[in-house]
Structures are given as structure tokens and as C-alpha cells.
Design a protein around this motif. Structure first.
Motif, PDB file in Angstrom:
ATOM      1  N   GLY A 269       0.792  -1.222   0.000  1.00 32.10           N
ATOM      2  CA  GLY A 269       0.000   0.000   0.000  1.00 32.10           C
ATOM      3  C   GLY A 269       0.825   1.272   0.000  1.00 32.10           C
TER       4      GLY A 269
ATOM      5  N   THR B 244      -5.461   2.221  -7.935  1.00 28.70           N
ATOM      6  CA  THR B 244      -4.619   1.185  -7.353  1.00 28.70           C
ATOM      7  C   THR B 244      -3.240   1.744  -7.027  1.00 28.70           C
ATOM      8  OG1 THR B 244      -3.756   0.438  -9.485  1.00 28.70           O
ATOM      9  CG2 THR B 244      -5.814  -0.562  -8.718  1.00 28.70           C
ATOM     10  N   GLU B 245      -2.492   0.990  -6.218  1.00 30.55           N
ATOM     11  CA  GLU B 245      -1.120   1.375  -5.891  1.00 30.55           C
ATOM     12  C   GLU B 245      -0.229   1.336  -7.126  1.00 30.55           C
ATOM     13  OE1 GLU B 245      -3.002  -0.677  -4.083  1.00 30.55           O
ATOM     14  OE2 GLU B 245      -3.290   0.667  -2.365  1.00 30.55           O
TER      15      GLU B 245
ATOM     16  N   SER C  25       1.383   1.937   6.039  1.00 30.30           N
ATOM     17  CA  SER C  25       0.292   2.084   5.082  1.00 30.30           C
ATOM     18  C   SER C  25      -1.004   1.627   5.744  1.00 30.30           C
ATOM     19  CB  SER C  25       0.547   1.251   3.821  1.00 30.30           C
ATOM     20  OG  SER C  25      -0.582   1.265   2.970  1.00 30.30           O
TER      21      SER C  25
ATOM     22  N   LYS D  17      -3.492   0.416   3.956  1.00 29.50           N
ATOM     23  CA  LYS D  17      -4.179  -0.394   2.945  1.00 29.50           C
ATOM     24  C   LYS D  17      -4.866  -1.620   3.545  1.00 29.50           C
ATOM     25  CE  LYS D  17      -3.466  -2.796  -1.452  1.00 29.50           C
ATOM     26  NZ  LYS D  17      -4.199  -4.007  -1.041  1.00 29.50           N
ATOM     27  N   GLU D  18      -4.158  -2.395   4.360  1.00 24.13           N
ATOM     28  CA  GLU D  18      -4.741  -3.627   4.892  1.00 24.13           C
ATOM     29  C   GLU D  18      -5.943  -3.324   5.784  1.00 24.13           C
ATOM     30  OE1 GLU D  18      -1.849  -6.090   6.720  1.00 24.13           O
ATOM     31  OE2 GLU D  18      -0.714  -6.414   4.866  1.00 24.13           O
TER      32      GLU D  18
ATOM     33  N   TRP E 245      -8.044  -0.842   5.409  1.00 23.25           N
ATOM     34  CA  TRP E 245      -9.194  -0.509   4.571  1.00 23.25           C
ATOM     35  C   TRP E 245      -9.638  -1.687   3.717  1.00 23.25           C
ATOM     36  CZ3 TRP E 245     -11.954   3.121   6.259  1.00 23.25           C
ATOM     37  CH2 TRP E 245     -11.364   4.183   6.950  1.00 23.25           C
ATOM     38  N   ASP E 246      -8.747  -2.618   3.440  1.00 26.45           N
ATOM     39  CA  ASP E 246      -9.187  -3.867   2.802  1.00 26.45           C
ATOM     40  C   ASP E 246     -10.158  -4.605   3.722  1.00 26.45           C
ATOM     41  OD1 ASP E 246      -7.663  -3.380   0.575  1.00 26.45           O
ATOM     42  OD2 ASP E 246      -6.006  -4.691   1.166  1.00 26.45           O
TER      43      ASP E 246
ATOM     44  N   HIS F 179      -7.791   6.091   0.760  1.00 29.38           N
ATOM     45  CA  HIS F 179      -8.220   4.698   0.667  1.00 29.38           C
ATOM     46  C   HIS F 179      -9.735   4.554   0.611  1.00 29.38           C
ATOM     47  CE1 HIS F 179      -4.338   2.702   0.947  1.00 29.38           C
ATOM     48  NE2 HIS F 179      -3.988   3.528   1.906  1.00 29.38           N
TER      49      HIS F 179
END
Length: 765
Positions: A108, A172-173, A624, A626-627, A629-630, A669
Motif C-alpha cells: 500500500g 490502485t497502488e 500504510s 491499505k490492509e 481498509w481492505d 483509501h
């Protein structure tokens, strides 16, 4: 390479007469020239009948050489000499792609910079405005205005590269970083070209390897920040300038293929900008009448840039010498324009200062006559100024909001007063970070310093020596400028990194060739190994130094127990191998030196690949969001986009609140769908709870704010708080007022102790 013989004619070192015949370009890499023993049986000239020499064709005789007028002469279709080493060039390009492209989107975007710029670029796509960058939230209760403002802190090139990536690959990243990675690759290819055209192809390979595997260049090539677009393009620009000023083939006639390729690239850079300016300004109605926008701000501006391009084309057509040097210099100006779009005034100010200092030190003022200044300025205006012109037209010109924020605050105040200052120190501050960011190549700094102090680089008799002097002055200008700057971050010294990397590659080449360094070998061995050992110990003792090359918050939490031991073991192996390679490189036996150079290059490549594919992905869950918000999008209830929404956005039935923080990642995100509640937003929090009633919602906040969150909720909701993501050392994600989840839906329930309270402010503008 052999230095030019003494010349007392007073000739200009860059005069066409200083160049040999076209065959010199091929002979420069002939192995027979490297070993005099290969020429023992060459036919000796007859003393009774010496060959006739003509000052018009012999570069070492005094007198003018008759220039070849190329105007009106058909250009060749292809210069095969220029493509003689195309296999090596293809190998370098392929290897650079293997370093920088795999894994670009594998983890991320990091807080706070990548996500900040990423959201501004995403807003360009969603709002359809590719001129005025914008940042802000969408949500506000009925009696409040939504958060939102113009983003004037940075130029547009990085944002455009992100927006283009989003258009092709979605939000996307990979889309955010691919433009940065491509610029890093282009910088590596450019330094190979400079090394091969000025010295020889194997020097170019060493230069490309040293640059691509320097940790500063490696990790910033994987970060969607403004640093690599600026430094990568600056490096490429100065590489082409050196080819135009010192390249062996600079007086060769250019071919139609090269000119055609240059013109195609030039149009690809200009036409989208002109379309954006024309259409964007026609749509700009705030405080501007539509007719005024059409006549003054859009088509008229584009007409001026097209006129500049047309005048450039006329000057090129009228030029009596359409040579490779001319093409190299025109490429330099285009790249300077792009660097200006990437970083602002430094884009042309830094290369201009470097070239000016070179002229002062070398006394080679005649280079100005061949510098293609007027066509170059026209190219800079045509390529680099359209966006700036549109921004000044929209936002008040000189003295307006854009001028005050971008020019005054983010240039002069950062340099003179300090902005978001976190580091202090003088020249020694950046010495450390150059050592880390250039390891293991930076360990040759003692070698480079000794050469400079003893005057071994002061000669300007040959093109190679002049280019080496130029690299030294490049480093000195960049190092001095950012050392004197009041605002200091570790990565601010990045513009000096390519110069040292290229000089280190030359040092490796010199050590392999032995030459005049034999008498310095004991001193160089001690200095090089001592410097390498100091940096190696620093890296192993604190593996955080690598991530501190590009992060902002150097004191962010670090999982010492899980990360430090493994990182230390890996780094100990890698840096020990590097030091061993340096040791062999400074020894006398040639076989050991070759083995040392091979070991050094292999270990540097291993450090680069380990940093990109092990180190940074391991840290990503903490730096990050990212995980986290996943997890949110896995648990929430998806809903179709409302009418008029961007088709690439994701929507959920359950809203999510950013509770008393502003860290940028949450906005990116969630694609700006988060409900922002700042630290002092008691009224906004009350308004949200009133509007949401008792429906299920999610909360994103700092770990240490979990207890305050429960306290600020109505009593009947306090017991419904359920942490669903607790893997991040800094943030958590919780559900409020929702049916309980099954145990397998949780991501590491929160048993860890709360972290110390950090500041809410990320320091970004």
C-alpha cells in the motif's frame, strides 16, 4: 581512455577541430587501444615519406577546420554508429525494468506523502479538472461547509502521472507508482548513455548499476513522491547536457530517425497539455466570463506556445549544423522543462547553477555559443510553462494565492526560514545520509576526495576530464544548496546522489584500470574501508535508517521484537559482502580487483532487491493503511454507485468516520467517502451521530483514542464497539452499533497495549 596530447594552439576544447574522424567513435572501445602490446606489430610510418597533414582534417594541427554545412543537405536515415552498442543499451534498460517494475503495486501507499499526493491525483480524475489540484472531504452536516481547498504545495507532473495511471489501471497502488518507476528507469538509461558516449560502454554500465542500486535511488523509485520525478529528470537532463558538451559523437551528423523520434516525443508532451489548457480554461467560469475564458485564457495561451514551438522549428531548420550534440542539448532543455513541472524553480535553477559554476571554474565560456540557448528557452516555454500559465491565470497571477503559496512559501520560506523543520545540523548531517543512501558506492567518497584534493580531476585537456569536473561541481552545488537550506529532511540531499553515484562508478573503473592510483592505494584502502565500516555498522545497528531515507515521521512506531532481529541478520550478510568487495577492489592484483568489482556490484544489487521486495513490504502494514481498509471493504455491505458518481469508486451502506485525526491515508483509501471528524470537531461529531441515528457505522482512529471513542458515544452504543482490525501499530478500525461478527471475521483482536499518543498533524500542506 587516453588524455589528449598537449596543445599550445589555444584552440577551443569543444571546437569541431578537436574531434577525430568518425572512426574514433568506434576505436575508443577497441581493446587494442587499452593494451599497447597489441600494437607491437603495427606498420610503422616511413620517415622518408611522412603522411601529409592538413589543418582542415587533422584535429591536432593549429588552424581552423572547415565546417561542414548541413543545411540543405539530406540527413542520413540512420546513424549505425550510434546504435553500435544497442545490445548493451537493451540489456541496461531490461535490467533497470527488472529492478524497478516488479512489485510496484505489491504494497500500500505509505503515510503521509504517497496517500496525500495520491488523493490529489485521484481528485483530478473524479472532478475532471486536470489544471487546479484540489484536496478536501465531501461530507458536512447541513449547517457546515465541506472541507476542501486548492492544493498549491506541489507542481503537477507527479499528480498527472498518478491521474493517468488511475485512468488506465483504476485507483490502485500500481497506478499511483508506475509513473515514478518509469522516470527512475529513464534516469538509469540516461546515465548509461552519458557514460558510454563520453567514456565507453563499460563505464556506462557501471554508472547505471551504481545509480540504480544506491538505496536512496532504489527506495524513492518505489515511492509516489515528488523527489524521483524531479531528481530522475534532473539526472537525465544533465546526462544529455554532458553528452552535448563532452560526448565523442557530438559533432556527428544527426540522422532523420533520431530527429523524427525527438519530434514525436515533443508532440506527445505538448499536445495533451495544450488540449488540457484549452478545454480546462473554457470550462473555468469562476470569476471569469466564458467569452473571456475562451479568448484570453485557453486558445490564446495555446497559440503562444504553438508559436514558440514553430519558432524553435524554424531555428532548427535554419541551423547550419544539425548534429548529435545539438539534439542532445535540445533534449536537455525538454527534460529541464519537465523537471520544472516536477519541482518548480529548482527544475531549471539547479542545473543552471551547476552549469554556471562549471563555466566559471573551467573558463570555458565559449560553450555558451554552442549551448542552443534561444531554441532551448523556446522548448522550455512550450513544454514547461502551459500549466503554470493556466494556474496564474486562474489564481491571481503574481501576488495571487498560487504565487504566495507555491512560489513564496514552498520555495523561499523553505530555503530561508524553515518549514515543518524536523532535522538540524550542518554539512555533517547530510554526510551521514549520503553514506547510507549510497551504500556501498558512497564508501568510495575518500577516493573521490583524494583525487579532487590532489588536483587529479582539475585537468580539462580531454572530454573525459571535463565531464568528471562537471560531476564534481554538480555534487558541490547540490550539497551546498541543501546544506544551507533552513528546512532539512533526510531526502533533501537526494539531488546530489546521482553525481556521487556516477563518480563512484568512475572510481571503480579507475581502480580496475590501475592507472595513476597505485601510489594512493594504501591511503585509499584505509579510508574506503573505514568509511564503509562506519556506514555498515550504522545500517546493522538500526535498520530503520533505510525507511528514514524517505519517510517524514522518523519516530514512527517500529516493531523491534519482530522486525529488528531479522533485518539485522540480513543486513549483516549484505553489508559484509559489500565491504569484502571493496577490500578486494583496492588491492593490487588485477584478478582480485575484478572479483571485488563483481562482488561489490552483486551485493549492491542484492541490497536493492532486498529493500524493495522484503524490507518495504514487511513494513507496509504499519506505514500504510491499505490492509485496514481492505478489511473495511471486506466487511461492509456494498452498494451501487449513486447517479453521477465515478464508476471506479466503491461505496458501502455503512459509513465510516475518521475520528479526531487527519492523516491523509483514510481519505485516499476510502476515495474521499470517509466522514472527517477533526480533533476539535465536537459539533461535527454530534451532528454525525444525530444524522446517523442508531445505524451501524465504522470508526477509524488512533489506537490510543479507543477509550475516548467509547466515552463520546451515547451510553447505549458504548458496549457495541467492536475492534475488527488491530494489526496496525498506529491505527485501529472498529464497528459501532452493528450485529456482532463471527470470530473468523476479525483481524487480530486488540490485545496489544495502546501506543503513546502522537501528534494528529502530519505536517503536510
Amino acid at each position: 581512455m587516453h588524455a589528449a596530447p598537449d596543445d599550445t594552439s589555444g584552440r577551443d576544447p569543444d571546437d569541431p577541430a578537436a574531434e577525430g574522424d568518425a572512426g574514433d567513435d568506434v576505436a575508443a572501445d577497441d581493446p587494442a587501444e587499452d593494451d599497447p602490446a597489441e600494437n607491437d606489430h603495427a606498420a610503422a610510418p616511413d620517415p622518408a615519406h611522412p603522411p601529409r597533414r592538413d589543418s582542415r582534417t587533422d584535429p591536432w594541427l593549429p588552424g581552423p577546420r572547415l565546417p561542414e554545412r548541413l543545411h540543405g543537405t539530406p540527413l542520413p536515415s540512420l546513424d549505425r554508429r550510434w546504435l553500435a552498442d544497442w545490445r548493451t543499451l537493451a540489456f541496461v534498460a531490461f535490467a533497470a525494468c527488472l529492478v524497478f517494475l516488479p512489485g510496484v503495486g505489491s504494497f500500500g501507499l505509505w503515510d503521509p506523502w504517497e496517500v496525500h499526493y495520491g488523493e490529489v491525483g485521484r481528485q483530478m480524475v473524479e472532478r475532471g479538472d486536470w489544471i487546479s489540484p484540489w484536496w478536501g472531504g465531501h461530507w458536512a452536516p447541513p449547517d457546515h461547509r465541506p472541507e476542501g481547498t486548492w492544493f498549491f504545495s506541489k507542481p503537477v507532473l507527479l499528480l498527472w502521472s498518478m491521474a493517468l495511471g488511475y485512468q488506465f489501471f483504476g485507483f490502485t497502488e500500481f497506478a499511483a507508482r508506475i509513473g515514478v518507476a518509469l522516470i527512475a528507469i529513464f534516469g538509469v538509461i540516461s546515465v548509461y548513455l552519458a557514460g558510454s558516449r563520453i567514456w565507453r560502454p563499460r563505464v556506462g554500465v557501471l554508472m547505471a548499476l551504481a545509480l540504480a542500486t544506491s538505496p536512496f535511488y532504489t527506495v524513492l523509485g518505489r515511492q509516489a513522491q515528488t523527489d524521483m520525478p524531479f531528481v530522475g529528470l534532473l539526472t537525465a537532463a544533465l546526462a544529455f547536457f554532458m553528452m552535448g558538451a563532452f560526448g565523442r559523437d557530438r559533432h556527428h551528423q544527426v540522422d532523420r530517425t533520431s530527429w523524427g523520434f525527438f519530434i514525436v516525443v515533443l508532440l506527445l508532451l505538448m499536445v495533451p497539455q495544450l488540449h488540457t489548457i484549452t478545454v480546462g480554461q473554457l470550462r473555468w467560469h469562476t470569476h471569469v466570463h466564458p467569452v473571456e475564458a475562451a479568448l484570453m485564457y485557453g486558445p490564446v495561451q495555446c497559440g503562444l506556445y504553438l508559436a514558440a514551438l514553430g519558432l524553435w522549428a524554424w531555428l532548427v531548420w535554419r541551423s547550419p549544423h544539425r548534429t548529435r550534440g545539438q539534439l542532445y542539448l535540445h533534449t536537455f532543455y525538454v527534460l529541464v522543462a519537465l523537471a520544472t513541472l516536477a519541482k518548480g524553480l529548482l527544475g531549471f535553477g539547479l542545473p543552471g547553477a551547476i552549469i554556471l559554476l562549471y563555466l566559471i571554474v573551467s573558463g570555458e565560456w565559449s560553450l555558451l555559443r554552442r549551448a542552443e540557448i534561444i531554441p532551448g528557452v523556446l522548448l522550455c516555454i512550450a513544454v514547461g510553462f502551459p500549466w503554470y500559465g493556466a494556474m496564474f491565470a486562474r489564481h491571481g497571477g503574481i501576488g495571487g494565492a498560487f504565487w504566495d503559496r507555491f512560489i513564496i512559501h514552498d520555495h523561499f520560506r523553505r530555503l530561508a526560514e524553515g518549514v515543518h523543520q524536523t532535522d538540524t545540523g550542518s554539512f555533517e548531517h547530510f554526510i551521514r545520509w549520503l553514506g547510507v543512501g549510497l551504500f556501498p558506492w558512497g564508501s568510495l567518497l575518500p577516493f573521490l576526495s583524494v583525487r579532487a584534493l590532489l588536483g587529479l580531476d582539475a585537468s580539462t585537456r580531454s572530454d573525459e576530464d571535463r565531464a568528471r569536473l562537471f560531476l564534481i561541481l554538480w555534487f558541490l552545488v547540490a550539497f551546498t544548496l541543501f546544506t544551507l537550506s533552513s528546512t532539512k529532511f533526510h531526502h533533501y540531499i537526494f539531488p546530489a546522489v546521482p553525481a556521487i553515484a556516477l563518480l563512484a562508478a568512475l572510481a571503480v573503473h579507475d581502480l580496475l584500470e590501475r592507472g595513476h592510483t597505485d601510489h594512493l592505494r594504501p591511503l585509499l584502502a584505509v579510508g574506503t574501508l573505514a568509511f564503509a565500516a562506519i556506514v555498515a555498522v550504522d545500517l546493522v545497528a538500526d535498520p530503520q535508517t533505510i525507511k528514514n531515507l524517505h519517510t517524514y515521521r522518523y519516530d514512527r512506531l517500529w516493531d523491534h521484537e519482530n522486525w529488528t532481529p531479522g533485518f539485522r541478520r540480513a543486513l549483516a550478510i549484505l553489508v559484509t559482502t559489500s565491504v569484502l568487495g571493496l577490500l578486494m577492489l583496492v588491492l593490487r592484483p588485477r584478478r582480485l580487483r575484478i572479483a571485488g568489482a563483481t562482488t561489490l556490484g552483486a551485493s549492491a544489487l542484492a541490497i536493492a532487491l532486498w529493500s524493495l521486495h522484503v524490507y518495504m513490504p514487511t513494513l507496509s502494514p504499519t506505514w500504510s493503511q491499505k490492509e485496514l481498509w481492505d478489511t473495511y471493504y471486506r466487511l461492509c455491505t456494498p452498494m451501487p454507485p449513486p447517479p453521477g458518481a465515478h464508476p471506479m469508486k466503491r461505496y458501502c451502506v455503512e459509513p465510516v468516520v475518521g475520528y479526531r485525526l487527519s492523516w491523509r491515508g483514510e481519505t485516499y483509501h476510502t476515495q474521499n467517502e470517509i466522514v472527517p471528524i477533526p480533533g476539535d470537531g465536537d459539533d461535527l461529531w454530534a451532528a454525525f451521530l444525530d444524522l446517523n441515528k442508531d445505524d451501524c457505522f465504522y470508526v477509524f482512529t488512533f489506537r490510543f483514542r479507543l477509550n475516548r471513542l467509547r466515552h463520546d458515544l451515547p451510553p447505549h452504543l458504548r458496549e457495541t464497539v467492536e475492534v475488527v482490525h488491530d494489526d496496525n501499530l498506529k491505527f485501529i478500525l472498529a464497528r459501532v452499533g452493528c450485529p456482532p461478527l463471527h470470530a473468523e471475521d476479525h483481524d487480530s483482536p486488540g490485545d496489544d497495549p495502546p501506543a503513546p499518543e502522537p501528534s494528529d498533524d502530519d505536517g503536510r500542506d
